[in-house]
Design a protein around this motif. Sequence first.
Motif, mmCIF file in Angstrom:
data_model
loop_
_atom_site.group_PDB
_atom_site.id
_atom_site.type_symbol
_atom_site.label_atom_id
_atom_site.label_comp_id
_atom_site.label_asym_id
_atom_site.label_seq_id
_atom_site.Cartn_x
_atom_site.Cartn_y
_atom_site.Cartn_z
ATOM 1 N N ALA A 1 0.840 -1.188 0.000
ATOM 2 C CA ALA A 1 0.000 0.000 0.000
ATOM 3 C C ALA A 1 0.880 1.245 0.000
ATOM 4 C CB ALA A 1 -0.926 0.011 1.217
ATOM 5 N N ILE A 2 0.718 2.080 -1.027
ATOM 6 C CA ILE A 2 1.464 3.335 -1.129
ATOM 7 C C ILE A 2 0.503 4.396 -1.630
ATOM 8 C CG2 ILE A 2 3.393 4.550 -2.218
ATOM 9 C CD1 ILE A 2 4.714 1.795 -2.628
ATOM 10 N N GLY A 3 0.177 5.360 -0.790
ATOM 11 C CA GLY A 3 -0.815 6.360 -1.154
ATOM 12 C C GLY A 3 -2.137 5.685 -1.474
ATOM 13 N N ALA A 4 -2.681 6.008 -2.653
ATOM 14 C CA ALA A 4 -3.950 5.406 -3.067
ATOM 15 C C ALA A 4 -3.760 4.076 -3.776
ATOM 16 C CB ALA A 4 -4.694 6.373 -3.995
ATOM 17 N N LYS A 5 -2.525 3.685 -4.004
ATOM 18 C CA LYS A 5 -2.232 2.467 -4.757
ATOM 19 C C LYS A 5 -2.119 1.263 -3.832
ATOM 20 C CE LYS A 5 -0.448 -0.214 -8.066
ATOM 21 N NZ LYS A 5 -1.243 -0.717 -9.206
ATOM 22 N N THR A 6 -2.789 0.171 -4.216
ATOM 23 C CA THR A 6 -2.621 -1.098 -3.507
ATOM 24 C C THR A 6 -2.215 -2.174 -4.514
ATOM 25 O OG1 THR A 6 -4.971 -1.640 -3.748
ATOM 26 C CG2 THR A 6 -4.290 -0.544 -1.703
ATOM 27 N N PHE A 7 -1.371 -3.078 -4.064
ATOM 28 C CA PHE A 7 -0.942 -4.192 -4.897
ATOM 29 C C PHE A 7 -1.733 -5.415 -4.440
ATOM 30 C CE2 PHE A 7 2.344 -1.058 -4.783
ATOM 31 C CZ PHE A 7 2.884 -1.046 -6.068
ATOM 32 N N ASP A 8 -2.823 -5.696 -5.168
ATOM 33 C CA ASP A 8 -3.801 -6.663 -4.683
ATOM 34 C C ASP A 8 -3.447 -8.109 -5.000
ATOM 35 O OD1 ASP A 8 -5.471 -4.647 -3.644
ATOM 36 O OD2 ASP A 8 -6.273 -4.262 -5.654
ATOM 37 N N ASP A 9 -2.560 -8.323 -5.971
ATOM 38 C CA ASP A 9 -2.196 -9.694 -6.352
ATOM 39 C C ASP A 9 -0.940 -10.094 -5.587
ATOM 40 O OD1 ASP A 9 -1.508 -12.085 -7.473
ATOM 41 O OD2 ASP A 9 -1.451 -11.378 -9.550
ATOM 42 N N PRO A 10 -1.054 -10.967 -4.591
ATOM 43 C CA PRO A 10 0.123 -11.343 -3.783
ATOM 44 C C PRO A 10 1.165 -12.128 -4.567
ATOM 45 C CG PRO A 10 -1.743 -12.737 -3.246
ATOM 46 C CD PRO A 10 -2.268 -11.674 -4.161
ATOM 47 N N ASP A 11 0.773 -12.669 -5.721
ATOM 48 C CA ASP A 11 1.701 -13.463 -6.520
ATOM 49 C C ASP A 11 2.427 -12.635 -7.576
ATOM 50 O OD1 ASP A 11 0.998 -15.855 -5.206
ATOM 51 O OD2 ASP A 11 -0.770 -16.063 -6.483
ATOM 52 N N PHE A 12 2.096 -11.345 -7.675
ATOM 53 C CA PHE A 12 2.734 -10.490 -8.675
ATOM 54 C C PHE A 12 4.057 -9.948 -8.133
ATOM 55 C CE2 PHE A 12 3.430 -6.243 -10.569
ATOM 56 C CZ PHE A 12 3.526 -6.610 -11.905
ATOM 57 N N GLY A 13 5.145 -10.259 -8.814
ATOM 58 C CA GLY A 13 6.458 -9.748 -8.417
ATOM 59 C C GLY A 13 6.834 -10.074 -6.991
ATOM 60 N N PRO A 14 6.768 -11.352 -6.584
ATOM 61 C CA PRO A 14 6.986 -11.699 -5.174
ATOM 62 C C PRO A 14 8.395 -11.413 -4.669
ATOM 63 C CG PRO A 14 6.936 -13.685 -6.532
ATOM 64 C CD PRO A 14 6.503 -12.557 -7.414
ATOM 65 N N CYS A 15 9.370 -11.274 -5.555
ATOM 66 C CA CYS A 15 10.742 -11.001 -5.109
ATOM 67 C C CYS A 15 10.968 -9.524 -4.797
ATOM 68 C CB CYS A 15 11.746 -11.472 -6.156
ATOM 69 S SG CYS A 15 11.718 -13.266 -6.396
ATOM 70 N N ALA A 16 9.932 -8.717 -4.933
ATOM 71 C CA ALA A 16 9.997 -7.301 -4.571
ATOM 72 C C ALA A 16 8.988 -7.022 -3.467
ATOM 73 C CB ALA A 16 9.697 -6.417 -5.783
ATOM 74 N N ALA A 17 9.457 -6.533 -2.333
ATOM 75 C CA ALA A 17 8.582 -6.155 -1.223
ATOM 76 C C ALA A 17 8.454 -4.636 -1.213
ATOM 77 C CB ALA A 17 9.152 -6.647 0.101
ATOM 78 N N VAL A 18 7.244 -4.133 -1.388
ATOM 79 C CA VAL A 18 7.035 -2.684 -1.445
ATOM 80 C C VAL A 18 5.943 -2.287 -0.460
ATOM 81 C CG1 VAL A 18 7.710 -2.663 -3.884
ATOM 82 C CG2 VAL A 18 5.279 -2.746 -3.285
ATOM 83 N N GLY A 19 6.008 -1.056 0.003
ATOM 84 C CA GLY A 19 4.988 -0.577 0.919
ATOM 85 C C GLY A 19 5.365 0.742 1.553
ATOM 86 N N THR A 20 4.611 1.103 2.589
ATOM 87 C CA THR A 20 4.782 2.384 3.269
ATOM 88 C C THR A 20 5.143 2.137 4.734
ATOM 89 O OG1 THR A 20 3.091 3.363 1.840
ATOM 90 C CG2 THR A 20 3.662 4.583 3.838
#
Length: 297
Positions: free
Chosen positions: A28-47
């Motif tokens: 979750a970053i601002g209004a953006k959420t990454f809803d697919d847990p399997d998308f790009g699993p080698c990258a951890a992003v957030g706030t």
Amino acid sequence: MDATESMMGRGREAIDMIVDPESFTENAIGAKTFDDPDFGPCAAVGTATLDGQTVTIIASDGQAFNERFPVVYAGIIGMEEGYKMAQAVYASLEADADKPKEEKRPLVLIVDTPGNGPGKVEEIFGMNKATGAYQLALAEARLAGHPIIAMVIGRAISGAFLCHGLQADNILSLDASFGTMIHVMPLTSVSRIIRKDLEVLEELSKSNPVFAAGPQFFYALGGVEELVDQTDKMRAAIIDHIATVRAAKAAGQDDTLGPWGRGALGAERDGRVVRPKVMDLMNQEFAAVAGQYAPQR
């Protein structure tokens, strides 16, 4: 944890060591959420918050495996990871679009990557576009005023480091006692490309930082602003560099930051002494013919 225990493959642990306790909200970053847990699993992003200020975290997860792309594991940045990281940056830009430069959130990059995913599928679908998109996003964020600090905790290798690290305003690294590895290309590959015997390059690597691998050599080249000798010092070092970068941006000294600033730093440290001479010569030669190519008004 032992003061010099390797952090390789421990990007998620590094997040907790750096940010304020229990402040990291993944995907979750601002209004953006990454809803697919399997998308790009080698990258951890957030706030998260760091010393009370909101920051975006973009980290390598060396324990993850991308089941759709078998060559993407152990922190490798594949096509999905590149796009996910780029989206995290653009979400940060959008979230702070109306804020003045001095209030733009910092981006903290936690770097532990052995390279890009070189599979045929990724190449066909456009892995280079994904990593290029991430580089462009970081450059845009840096120019927009976001302080970007990269913290190398394990491996920072090849094109993956080019997109996830080298676009930062300042780069920090755990020192060589942690087994930290920084290089653009292994000597075996350099040997094949420039047609020099590996033994010759290995001898050169003992004294020339251009051919050597490791954070201490990259420090001499100006590629790393600061070496950190203990994991519990990473947090304070990042906080200090965020403040330094903010001050430089506020003073209009952007050319002391990022790739351009690191080139000058390498000359100061006697690691890149030829670079300024070559640049001066190129500027002179360009000035001599520039009038022939100037737009006619």
